[in-house]
Design an enzyme around this catalytic site. Structure first.
Site, short mmCIF file in Angstrom:
data_model
loop_
_atom_site.label_atom_id
_atom_site.label_comp_id
_atom_site.label_asym_id
_atom_site.label_seq_id
_atom_site.Cartn_x
_atom_site.Cartn_y
_atom_site.Cartn_z
N GLN A 19 40.82 11.64 -13.16
CA GLN A 19 41.65 10.52 -12.71
C GLN A 19 40.81 9.52 -11.92
OE1 GLN A 19 44.89 13.73 -11.43
NE2 GLN A 19 45.53 11.70 -10.75
N PHE B 183 48.21 15.09 -12.78
CA PHE B 183 49.15 15.42 -11.70
C PHE B 183 48.48 15.48 -10.33
CE2 PHE B 183 50.22 17.98 -15.56
CZ PHE B 183 51.21 17.14 -16.05
N GLU C 190 42.05 14.38 -9.55
CA GLU C 190 41.64 13.26 -8.70
C GLU C 190 40.27 13.53 -8.09
OE1 GLU C 190 44.55 11.83 -5.93
OE2 GLU C 190 43.16 10.45 -4.98
N ARG D 78 50.68 11.89 4.68
CA ARG D 78 51.82 11.51 3.84
C ARG D 78 53.00 12.47 4.04
NH1 ARG D 78 53.26 8.06 -0.61
NH2 ARG D 78 51.31 6.92 -0.38
N ARG E 16 50.88 15.41 -7.27
CA ARG E 16 52.08 14.59 -7.38
C ARG E 16 52.98 14.64 -6.13
NH1 ARG E 16 55.33 14.94 -13.08
NH2 ARG E 16 55.89 12.75 -13.23
N PHE F 170 51.70 14.25 -3.09
CA PHE F 170 50.59 14.15 -2.12
C PHE F 170 51.05 14.43 -0.70
CE2 PHE F 170 46.99 11.66 -0.20
CZ PHE F 170 45.95 12.15 -0.96
N THR G 218 47.70 5.18 1.42
CA THR G 218 47.75 4.93 2.86
C THR G 218 46.37 4.63 3.42
OG1 THR G 218 47.59 7.30 3.32
CG2 THR G 218 49.80 6.36 3.11
N GLU H 282 55.21 9.57 -8.93
CA GLU H 282 55.50 10.66 -7.99
C GLU H 282 56.95 10.77 -7.53
OE1 GLU H 282 51.71 11.01 -5.19
OE2 GLU H 282 52.20 8.96 -5.75
#
Lengths: 765, 482
Positions: free
Chosen positions: A206, A237, A241, A319, A351, A353, A450, A721
């Site tokens: 990703q 998902f 990442e 988060r 997904r 996070f 963020t 998400e």
């Protein structure tokens, strides 16, 4: 950008199939392992740590090197540059060096003439590792004070005083399990050496730019010497990442050292052991409230298992804190977040996070309040919603787009909430063994990275002289339909059919310095960047047409039938060809950065999100009080995607996100043993939902009035998400079913995932 | 002559120098370039590698079965027909099963999609085990992580059913028929050894081969042994593939009961077992996914001695007997006596499980069989309880209570049985039996459940049997849709 609906020409908002759908169903869609293999290809396998924590005294690789088919073996000592595959903190090693910090940590890589030869050989090392005490659980790490960063605190008002004053006060706690991504395509990377030390990597990632940068620094070559490419992933998902860097770096190292192409394709069990998962949490709360269930004061304590290294855990846990308000006004609140360092694989993006964990916390608090008071839980939710004069989040952001009350009211009505609660109570009165529960829970999810600087994207659009269009952008396709949406946006700019746009693989040599396709941001960021690129070319074409035909600019109009130029209809291809002859560039980059966001992390104050996405779900469940088995019987969903770019794709994201969330909260259980070994390391022991787990009745609808108040691309909203958290309705409904079976006031201590064993335990407590 | 021949679409593929534990998936992906078939787990649990395998019977009918290519060994393919996703259609000329998946947005990442397409195609041509089954049951062995399945279920409903024209396949397979045992040797460059394999066609030949090679590993559906190879990298030196031993897969249903050959696949045993008692049919429905039931056998489920195999407790409760054969010698024993200890069964070198007899329950026998797992479909039991209680009026004449997942072997609960026998059929009797279970079992804690949970639910399954008898709805699976 204003609302462009009047100017839309057909491609945007159409429920088009995924651009690769025909290739998917016929087996022709190429994934990283599907390219024809070069005859000199080397196949790789990792040697892994069998222990959770220890000091490496010696690794004897002679048997590995002597095994049939083995060509080379590499360890940390062979790395020319940085032994680092981490996203931020520099603490993830490609190969362990001196210390091992979790089971499955890579110690070395074997390169062999076949995958089987490599995998067999990787097991032949003689390891001398002095074992050291390992913290496996949150509790063990907490007792030892083992943290990946300082404990964070977000607060507003005086929670202690509010709790003191409140007419009612409750405490409770909840264990919330982790989750394995279980993308169907496992981690894979193919590295091909080029001239002059360059390397090309086909990676299932990703985040191609991050793989590029880490590989360059690992090989001690420049970023410009590394090209990373991904056409599509077989699911991501969040699990692709940061995690692909390990695999890509191993392949790149072997390619660089041997001069041969090298592929690593993780076996499913290795993938599950070696890559991070969703963070599991221990949550405790103390809440003060009035007779209507209105929350007056709240103290929340969140503790998460981050694993052995930092990875993205700071942002993920932030988060979680950001979403402990969900849709509710918390006048006096203190949220404390502990980020625990354990000797387990480093947990990572998944997904939502961290958002889902924070949201489960507040929804449990609301259920506890309702069950304590004997009030309807939806009524308690509704009295706590954000509203006029009570619309600022605990981190100081004003909620300007609060559509939660409207969505909840509409869903309660269309889903016949009140009527069905009566029916559920009647069912429960009639049945001794089976008990039902019904719950409606909302979602408010903040959209933006963020980490503010990540909110930027680039795109590259080419027009060719036959009128065909090639599209490239920084986002990656993992099944979410991003490429389809962005191609729709570009097709719309030129009013050409969708199939005139050729979508190409994501490559770091086409669009550089990209952010991960994550945080649901893919279409928002890349869609706008591609729009800007296409718009630049469109303006050039208009200027050219004006000169070419000597007509006023406002007589040039792109339409489905072609381009109107001063009353003449010119085929799009003709205009492209003529513009080229007229020496006009038919290629442009595009760029976009989200405006208006800023965040002071030290104070946990600011506007981290551009906007919020909303939705609500109504779930009806039944439990068996003798076995703990349960089924989700019916689900109604109303979800806000703003003005949809592609309703078919959006509905697919909503339903898929819901089922994935349902799995997290019900059947999917990540289990480690006391020594830190993952026991649930294969689909035989880790159970994601099957087709028969889909609720027999499922009604998913887009919220029709939806329109982003912010000028996002065509006023759409992110959808990757947020729907995941609609599944919290299932946990809430199960909680109410257990409460009904217990027949006493108060909230059952139902932990998640709500396996049959946990449901029985909650019934017995 | 050690070659394996099979039909891929309309062309015969001949393989020489066959690695007997090479998988069909690797052959397709890395040698034949049929890359549409995907590896998701390499253990038969995700269905991404689903293909259809067709077998010609002696009536010249082709029986198509959806199976997992990841744990199908190459010798098992000899004489069969094979269809992969590439056999159906291409972009622009899609098969209706593929078209429906596109039209209903049934693919997202697309990686599981070819497997789903093959399962759906199998359903559309009435492949083994699909007739009369819900779409959800047909797809329970195919995992999708993206869609949530709704779009795929909708696609399934839109696919027209139709007979497949197997005429050419019959002709071609007839040409590949063999009449004698196929044997091969493989000089394995990785293990450095010569590995031998045999594929007999009759039980007599099997008996003879096993006498000659008592150390040989018998492989039927490879749904378990497949993982020894793909996950544990074990090297099997001598193998006998029994999947094509025709007279090992027979069954005979009489008033007395059901005799099943050990080679009978779950898919073929489901209906006759369901006729003995509906709970048996439901149990078989929940063993693995369709691809596993299309490959795995009743005999394999017993012979491998797993403490969590699903059929042994149920068959023990019903009083099944097992017949083993060594050469021409046969012996028959109660099924429960076969399981001696963990990993240790009453099977001598050269001996194999030949058949199983399940007596038909009498009208005075009450039966309850329940499988408990984290997920309903395609999961392994945490606990399996199987109860057969024979009544004399309102008094328990005899009781057979067998459990899986509670001990190192499938095992009867003798204390609980004694608590029932001679007692009235009453809540108090069941409560006493439930309490007595604590003296019968000390279960393990593992990934599927804790010791305490297992004991609690085992006892609750007895209470549930009582409550079900009172007319109470006791299973969440019985509830109609909302």
């Amino acid at each position: 950008m204003s609302d462009r609906d009047p100017g839309l020409t057909g491609a945007v908002r159409a429920p088009l199939p995924h651009d690769s759908a025909e290739a998917h169903v016929s087996g022709g869609a190429l994934y990283a392992d599907d390219l024809a293999e070069a005859s000199d290809l080397l196949h790789l396998a990792f040697g892994q740590s069998p222990v959770a924590h220890g000091t490496i005294r010696a690794i004897d690789l002679s048997a590995v090197r002597a095994a049939p088919g083995v060509v080379a073996v590499f360890t940390a000592a062979d790395i020319p540059g940085h032994n680092d595959v981490s996203p931020v903190a520099g603490d993830d090693r490609l190969f362990a060096d001196g210390e091992v910090v979790c089971v499955g940590q890579a110690l070395f890589v074997v390169a062999a003439t076949s995958a089987t030869a490599a995998r067999r050989a990787a097991r032949l090392a003689t390891l001398d590792i002095k074992q050291r005490p390992a913290f496996v659980t949150i509790a063990q790490a907490r007792e030892a004070g083992s943290l990946i960063e300082a404990t964070q605190r977000m607060a507003r008002g005086d929670a202690d005083a509010a709790l003191e004053r409140a007419p009612h006060r409750l405490t409770g706690s909840l264990e919330l399990g982790g989750q394995e991504h279980f993308y169907l395509e496992g981690q894979v990377a193919l590295a091909t050496p080029g001239e002059d030390g360059q390397v090309h990597i086909l990676s299932s990632t990703q985040h191609p730019s991050e793989v590029q940068h880490l590989v360059a620094e690992m090989l001690e070559i420049s970023h410009a010497d590394v090209t990373v490419e991904v056409r599509r992933m077989g699911g991501g998902f969040g699990g692709k990442e940061t995690q692909p860097a390990l695999f890509a770096a191993a392949a790149a190292l072997v390619a660089a050292k041997t001069g041969r192409p090298a592929k690593i394709r993780a076996d499913r069990d290795d993938d599950m052991v070696m890559t991070g998962k969703r963070h599991d949490f221990l949550i405790s709360y103390e809440v003060g409230f009035d007779d209507d269930g209105r929350i007056e004061g709240l103290r929340l304590d969140l503790a998460s298992r981050c694993g052995a290294t930092t990875d993205l855990s700071p942002a993920i846990n932030d988060r979680a804190m950001f979403h402990t308000d969900n849709c509710y006004w918390l006048a006096a609140v203190e949220i404390v977040s502990h980020r625990l360092k354990t000797h387990t694989v480093s947990n990572t993006a998944f997904r939502g996070f961290g958002g889902p964990q924070g949201m489960v916390a507040i929804e449990r608090v609301i259920d506890a309040v309702a069950l304590h008071l004997g009030r309807d839980a939806l009524a308690v939710r509704q009295v706590n919603l954000y509203g006029a004069g009570r619309n600022v989040t605990p981190y100081g952001m004003t909620v300007e787009d609060n559509v939660a009350p409207a969505i909840i009211a509409e869903l309660a009505e269309s889903g016949r909430y009140a009527e069905r609660q009566v029916a559920v109570a009647a069912f429960n009165a009639r049945h001794r063994v089976l008990k039902k529960g019904l719950a409606l829970t909302p979602v408010k999810f903040g959209i933006s990275f963020t980490t503010t600087h990540l909110n930027q994207a680039g795109a590259l659009v080419h027009l060719y002289t036959d009128g065909s269009i090639q599209l490239n952008h920084g986002g990656t396709e993992m099944g979410q339909g991003l490429h389809t949406k962005v191609a729709q946006i570009v097709a719309d700019v030129f009013a050409v059919p969708f199939d005139k746009v050729r979508i190409t693989s994501t490559r770091t040599d086409k669009v550089p310095n990209t952010s991960a396709t994550a945080a649901s941001s893919g279409a928002d960021l890349n869609g706008m960047a591609a729009y800007n690129a296409a718009q630049t070319i469109r303006e050039r074409l208009i200027a050219f047409a004006t000169r070419w035909r000597q007509v006023p600019e406002d007589t040039v109009r792109f339409a489905r039938e072609g381009v109107w130029v001063g009353g003449d209809l010119v085929p799009f291809a003709t205009l492209c060809r003529q513009a080229h002859i007229g020496r006009v560039s038919l290629s442009s980059t595009g760029y976009y950065a989200t405006p208006g966001i800023e965040y002071d992390r030290a104070a946990h104050r600011g506007r981290p999100f551009y906007y919020f996405a909303y939705g609500a779900a109504l779930a009806e469940v039944v439990i068996d009080t003798l076995t703990g088995e349960h089924r989700v019987l019916a689900v109604d969903i109303l979800h806000d995607v703003g003005r949809s770019l592609n309703p078919a794709i959006d509905l697919g994201q909503i339903e898929g996100g819901f089922i994935q969330g349902m799995g997290w909260l019900t059947t999917e259980e990540v289990v480690y043993d006391d020594a830190g070994r993952l026991l649930s390391h294969a689909p035989s022991t880790y159970k994601i939902p099957t087709a028969n787990d889909r609720p027999p009745r499922m009604d998913v609808r887009l919220w029709q009035p939806g329109r982003n108040v912010e000028p996002t691309i065509h006023r759409s909203k992110a959808v990757g998400e947020p729907p995941f958290m609609l599944a919290i309705s299932v946990l809430s409904a199960l909680t109410h079913a257990v409460a009904a079976a217990r027949g006493e006031a108060g909230c059952p201590a139902l932990d998640a995932p709500a396996t049959p064993e946990r449901i029985l335990a909650a019934l017995a407590r | 002559m050690s070659e394996v021949r099979f039909l891929l679409d309309d062309a015969v593929v001949e393989l020489r120098d066959v690695d007997p534990t090479g998988t069909l998936l690797d052959l397709l992906r890395y040698r034949l370039r049929r890359i549409g078939t995907k590896e998701g787990c390499a253990e038969g649990d995700c269905g991404a590698c689903t293909v259809l395998v067709g077998t010609l019977d002696d009536q010249d009918q082709v029986h198509w079965r959806a199976v997992n290519a990841c744990i199908l060994f190459l010798p098992m393919l000899d004489g069969k027909a094979l269809l992969t996703v590439e056999s159906l259609g291409k972009p622009g000329a899609l098969h209706p099963a593929q078209r429906a998946m596109v039209d209903h947005h049934g693919s997202q990442c697309g990686f599981c999609t070819p497997g789903f397409v093959m399962s759906l195609y199998g359903r559309s041509i009435g492949a083994c085990g699909t007739k009369g089954k819900s779409v959800g049951d047909v797809l329970a062995g195919n995992l999708c992580r993206c869609t949530g399945y709704g779009s795929i279920l909708a696609a399934a409903e839109a696919i027209p059913a139709g007979e497949r024209d197997d005429h050419a396949t019959v002709v071609a397979l007839t040409g590949l028929r063999r009449t004698e045992t196929l044997s091969g040797r493989y000089a394995d460059p990785l293990s450095g050894s010569i590995r031998h394999w045999h594929r007999p066609l009759s039980t007599d030949d099997l008996a003879e081969l096993l006498t000659a090679h008592p150390d040989a590993r018998l492989i039927a559906g490879a749904t378990d042994v497949g993982l020894w190879v793909t996950k544990q990298h074990r090297v099997l030196e001598t193998m006998i593939f029994v999947g094509d031993v025709a007279d090992l897969a027979t069954m005979n249903e009489t008033d007395d009961g059901l005799r099943m050959g050990a080679g009978l696949r779950y898919v073929d045993a489901a209906e006759p077992l369901g006729r003995l008692h509906p709970d048996l049919g439901e149990l078989v429905r929940r063993i693995g996914g369709p691809q596993v039931r299309n490959a795995g056998t009743i005999g394999g489920n017993i012979a491998n001695g797993s403490p969590i195999g699903d059929t042994p407790p149920a068959l023990i409760a019903l009083g099944a007997t097992l017949t083993l054969r060594c050469g021409d010698e046969r012996r028959t024993l109660p099924l429960e006596d076969y399981f001696i200890a963990y990993g240790h069964q009453d099977r001598q070198p050269g001996e194999f499980v030949e058949s199983l007899f399940v007596p038909r329950p009498t009208s005075t026998t009450r039966i309850a069989i329940t499988k408990l797992s984290k997920r309903f479909d395609s999961d392994i039991s945490a606990v399996l309880g199987a109860f057969a209680i024979d009544l004399d009026g309102d008094t328990v004449r005899s009781a057979r209570l067998a459990f899986g997942g509670m001990a190192a072997t499938p095992k009867r609960a003798t204390n609980a049985e004694q608590a029932l026998v001679g007692q009235p059929w009453s809540e108090a009797t069941f409560e006493a039996a439930a309490m007595a279970l604590h003296d019968d079992f000390k279960p393990l804690t593992d990934v599927r459940g804790s010791s305490g949970y297992r004991l609690t639910v085992a006892a609750n399954l007895l209470r549930r049997m009582w409550l079900a008898g009172t007319g109470e709805t006791v299973s969440v699976l019985e509830l109609a849709d909302v």
